[in-house]
Design a protein around this motif. Structure first.
Motif, PDB file in Angstrom:
ATOM      1  N   VAL A   1      -5.776   7.655 -11.698  1.00 40.62           N
ATOM      2  CA  VAL A   1      -5.689   6.335 -11.067  1.00 40.62           C
ATOM      3  C   VAL A   1      -4.296   5.781 -11.366  1.00 40.62           C
ATOM      4  CG1 VAL A   1      -8.151   5.820 -11.157  1.00 40.62           C
ATOM      5  CG2 VAL A   1      -6.695   5.233 -13.090  1.00 40.62           C
ATOM      6  N   ARG A   2      -3.847   4.919 -10.485  1.00 36.54           N
ATOM      7  CA  ARG A   2      -2.490   4.362 -10.634  1.00 36.54           C
ATOM      8  C   ARG A   2      -2.504   3.160 -11.561  1.00 36.54           C
ATOM      9  NH1 ARG A   2       1.779   3.394  -5.653  1.00 36.54           N
ATOM     10  NH2 ARG A   2       3.604   2.926  -6.964  1.00 36.54           N
ATOM     11  N   GLU A   3      -1.519   3.111 -12.459  1.00 41.06           N
ATOM     12  CA  GLU A   3      -1.377   2.003 -13.404  1.00 41.06           C
ATOM     13  C   GLU A   3      -0.183   1.118 -13.012  1.00 41.06           C
ATOM     14  OE1 GLU A   3      -3.464   1.326 -15.699  1.00 41.06           O
ATOM     15  OE2 GLU A   3      -4.643   3.177 -15.831  1.00 41.06           O
ATOM     16  N   PRO A   4      -0.271  -0.172 -13.374  1.00 41.28           N
ATOM     17  CA  PRO A   4      -1.419  -0.865 -13.988  1.00 41.28           C
ATOM     18  C   PRO A   4      -2.521  -1.087 -12.964  1.00 41.28           C
ATOM     19  CG  PRO A   4       0.315  -2.445 -13.535  1.00 41.28           C
ATOM     20  CD  PRO A   4       0.872  -1.105 -13.151  1.00 41.28           C
ATOM     21  N   ARG A   5      -3.691  -0.721 -13.342  1.00 40.57           N
ATOM     22  CA  ARG A   5      -4.824  -0.827 -12.432  1.00 40.57           C
ATOM     23  C   ARG A   5      -5.399  -2.243 -12.471  1.00 40.57           C
ATOM     24  NH1 ARG A   5      -9.477   3.016 -14.699  1.00 40.57           N
ATOM     25  NH2 ARG A   5     -10.528   2.118 -12.861  1.00 40.57           N
TER      26      ARG A   5
ATOM     27  N   VAL B   1      -4.869   7.102  -1.853  1.00 39.29           N
ATOM     28  CA  VAL B   1      -4.318   5.887  -1.249  1.00 39.29           C
ATOM     29  C   VAL B   1      -4.407   4.783  -2.297  1.00 39.29           C
ATOM     30  CG1 VAL B   1      -4.527   4.185   0.595  1.00 39.29           C
ATOM     31  CG2 VAL B   1      -5.010   6.598   1.072  1.00 39.29           C
ATOM     32  N   THR B   2      -3.280   4.162  -2.637  1.00 37.66           N
ATOM     33  CA  THR B   2      -3.252   3.097  -3.653  1.00 37.66           C
ATOM     34  C   THR B   2      -2.878   1.779  -2.993  1.00 37.66           C
ATOM     35  OG1 THR B   2      -0.950   3.600  -4.219  1.00 37.66           O
ATOM     36  CG2 THR B   2      -2.662   4.686  -5.511  1.00 37.66           C
ATOM     37  N   VAL B   3      -3.622   0.722  -3.348  1.00 39.40           N
ATOM     38  CA  VAL B   3      -3.416  -0.600  -2.769  1.00 39.40           C
ATOM     39  C   VAL B   3      -3.131  -1.577  -3.916  1.00 39.40           C
ATOM     40  CG1 VAL B   3      -4.351  -2.421  -1.313  1.00 39.40           C
ATOM     41  CG2 VAL B   3      -5.013  -0.026  -0.904  1.00 39.40           C
ATOM     42  N   HIS B   4      -2.040  -2.325  -3.789  1.00 39.29           N
ATOM     43  CA  HIS B   4      -1.659  -3.334  -4.785  1.00 39.29           C
ATOM     44  C   HIS B   4      -2.233  -4.685  -4.350  1.00 39.29           C
ATOM     45  CE1 HIS B   4       1.780  -5.138  -7.445  1.00 39.29           C
ATOM     46  NE2 HIS B   4       0.586  -5.176  -8.021  1.00 39.29           N
ATOM     47  N   VAL B   5      -3.089  -5.273  -5.210  1.00 36.60           N
ATOM     48  CA  VAL B   5      -3.823  -6.489  -4.863  1.00 36.60           C
ATOM     49  C   VAL B   5      -3.551  -7.553  -5.913  1.00 36.60           C
ATOM     50  CG1 VAL B   5      -6.076  -7.463  -4.297  1.00 36.60           C
ATOM     51  CG2 VAL B   5      -5.605  -5.052  -3.811  1.00 36.60           C
ATOM     52  N   ARG B   6      -3.512  -8.815  -5.464  1.00 37.05           N
ATOM     53  CA  ARG B   6      -3.319  -9.948  -6.366  1.00 37.05           C
ATOM     54  C   ARG B   6      -4.431 -10.972  -6.155  1.00 37.05           C
ATOM     55  NH1 ARG B   6       2.400 -12.169  -6.147  1.00 37.05           N
ATOM     56  NH2 ARG B   6       1.872 -12.408  -3.932  1.00 37.05           N
TER      57      ARG B   6
ATOM     58  N   VAL C   1       0.849  -1.183   0.000  1.00 38.98           N
ATOM     59  CA  VAL C   1       0.000   0.000   0.000  1.00 38.98           C
ATOM     60  C   VAL C   1       0.888   1.236   0.000  1.00 38.98           C
ATOM     61  CG1 VAL C   1      -0.145   0.049   2.517  1.00 38.98           C
ATOM     62  CG2 VAL C   1      -1.922   1.178   1.176  1.00 38.98           C
ATOM     63  N   GLU C   2       0.422   2.293  -0.688  1.00 34.25           N
ATOM     64  CA  GLU C   2       1.148   3.569  -0.681  1.00 34.25           C
ATOM     65  C   GLU C   2       0.133   4.684  -0.432  1.00 34.25           C
ATOM     66  OE1 GLU C   2       4.042   6.390  -3.474  1.00 34.25           O
ATOM     67  OE2 GLU C   2       3.549   4.330  -4.086  1.00 34.25           O
ATOM     68  N   ARG C   3       0.326   5.402   0.670  1.00 39.29           N
ATOM     69  CA  ARG C   3      -0.535   6.515   1.022  1.00 39.29           C
ATOM     70  C   ARG C   3       0.067   7.815   0.509  1.00 39.29           C
ATOM     71  NH1 ARG C   3      -0.695   2.736   5.111  1.00 39.29           N
ATOM     72  NH2 ARG C   3      -2.785   2.100   5.801  1.00 39.29           N
TER      73      ARG C   3
END
Length: 265
Positions: free
Chosen positions: A210-214, A171-176, A148-150
């Motif tokens: 929005v942050r890529e890759p989304r 706030v961006t969250v990287h999910v798999r 996660v990056e705030r």
């Protein structure tokens, strides 16, 4: 008396002339001087026979101790290379038998990776070593928070920062997601809601920035994996500690299951 002497002198002269003439004819016929000691002897009929004396074959004698030194030196020069070439070959053939026994080869030890420090976030796309509280599974489909990056700063095409509403941040969250079931599953970013400590909920942004890759809304085949970023806009300083995941499927109503995924601090 004078007449008699005159006839006598003429006769002597004739005899001398005849003798000289005979000697000259003889010399012409023999091809040489009649007085030479080695002249060939005439043979009846006027023909001559030339006798040629040839030397006989030398009798071979055994090699004695009196052989010239030059011959012995030449023999030594000719035979020397054979001994020079033979000596290294013989030494090389004998070396392995007398040399030291080589030490047995030892395979290098396989390095063992040390476990990551506690609380460390795994690299995106790497094997899952996250806290179990960041992973949930429903009907063979697993959702996992990677990082996660705030206060993420969005930029435009020129690289200039994009300003948001006053008092808000991203706030961006990287999910798999991984499908371990035997059939296709459905992944949607709208199934993930950011939850604040005071109970406030924030849906993912559907418009820029929005942050890529989304994270895309796609069907996920059996055994397949997908990952991406989910972007949320929250008030600055708003404490957010978890995601709420509510799995959905297009072939059936929304599932009555909801899972909490912890966010790393």
């Amino acid at each position: 008396m004078p007449q008699f002497l005159r006839f006598g002198c003429a006769g002597i002269a004739v005899i001398i002339i005849a003798a000289l003439t005979s000697v000259g004819l003889y010399a012409v016929l023999t091809g040489g001087s009649p007085f030479a000691a080695s002249a060939p002897k005439p043979i009846a009929g006027g023909a001559q026979v030339l006798v040629t004396i040839q030397a006989g074959q030398p009798t071979p004698t055994p090699l004695s101790a009196a052989t010239p030194t030059a011959t012995q030196a030449a023999t030594a020069i000719v035979t020397a290379p054979a001994s020079i070439l033979t000596a290294p070959v013989a030494a090389a053939a004998a070396a392995p038998a007398s040399g030291p026994t080589p030490a047995p080869s030892v395979a290098p030890a396989t390095p063992v990776a040390s476990p990551p420090p506690a609380g460390a976030s795994p690299a995106p796309g790497g094997p899952s070593r996250a806290d179990p509280s960041r992973l949930s599974v429903h009907e063979g489909l697993s959702a996992e928070v990677i990082e996660v990056e705030r206060s993420w700063q969005a930029t435009d095409a020129t690289g200039a920062p994009i300003r948001l509403r006053d008092g808000f941040e991203l706030v961006t969250v990287h999910v798999r997601f991984t499908n371990t079931s035997a059939e296709a599953r459905y992944v949607a970013e709208g199934d993930l809601v950011l939850v604040a400590d005071d109970g406030a909920r924030f849906a993912p942004r559907s418009s820029l920035p929005v942050r890529e890759p989304r994270l895309l809304t796609v069907p996920l085949l059996a055994g397949d994996t997908t990952r991406g970023w989910v972007t949320y806009e929250t008030p600055q300083g708003q404490p957010t500690r978890r995601l709420q995941w509510s799995p959905t499927r297009p072939d059936r109503p929304r599932a009555e299951a909801t899972f909490n995924l912890s966010l790393p601090r």
